[in-house]
Motif scaffolding. Sequence first.
Motif, short mmCIF file in Angstrom:
data_model
loop_
_atom_site.label_atom_id
_atom_site.label_comp_id
_atom_site.label_asym_id
_atom_site.label_seq_id
_atom_site.Cartn_x
_atom_site.Cartn_y
_atom_site.Cartn_z
N ASP A 1 0.86 -1.18 0.00
CA ASP A 1 0.00 0.00 0.00
C ASP A 1 0.90 1.24 0.00
O ASP A 1 1.47 1.60 1.04
CB ASP A 1 -0.90 -0.04 1.24
N ALA B 1 0.22 4.41 -0.22
CA ALA B 1 -0.24 5.50 0.66
C ALA B 1 0.16 5.22 2.11
O ALA B 1 0.60 6.13 2.82
CB ALA B 1 -1.75 5.67 0.53
N ARG B 2 0.02 3.98 2.56
CA ARG B 2 0.41 3.62 3.93
C ARG B 2 1.92 3.77 4.10
O ARG B 2 2.40 4.27 5.12
CB ARG B 2 -0.02 2.18 4.23
N ARG C 1 3.84 5.79 2.38
CA ARG C 1 4.12 7.23 2.39
C ARG C 1 3.84 7.81 3.78
O ARG C 1 4.61 8.61 4.30
CB ARG C 1 3.28 7.96 1.35
N ASP D 1 1.17 7.82 -7.59
CA ASP D 1 0.28 6.90 -6.88
C ASP D 1 0.91 5.53 -6.68
O ASP D 1 0.53 4.79 -5.78
CB ASP D 1 -1.04 6.73 -7.65
#
Length: 137
Positions: free
Chosen positions: A14, A16-17, A19, A35
């Motif tokens: 993931d 986003a996680r 990041r 992304d």
Amino acid sequence: MEQRVSFITLAVADVARTRAFYVDGLGWKPIFESDDVIMLPVAERLILSLWGVDGFTAEIGAAPASGIAPITLAHNLATEAEVDAVLAEAAALGATVSPATTREWGGYSGYFADPDGFRWEIAVNPGDTGAFVLPPA
């Protein structure tokens, strides 16, 4: 081939996680992000590239293995207090932490696992090897 490494690329579940952990939590600054990938300069001419699993698989042509990766990443520091502080910071971000201890090889180190389970050794490494990896004072 020259004796050097330019990129260390890890597949992450993931982005986003990931990041949130490295950029928002630890405060690291990306040189590039989208992304599907985050690229973090981690040393002079060395980038830690964190790719989403799908992009990683498309790039290399095979899916990554699962389970605990048979590799550690290391971050060396000058003092035991700095080691303890980084491990406490990682724990505050929700990382699984193994407390630092004095090692039989003369150093002091502990570990934390990032959100994808990649193990980071946080260490004081004595002698010439330790001096080599620390930034200039």
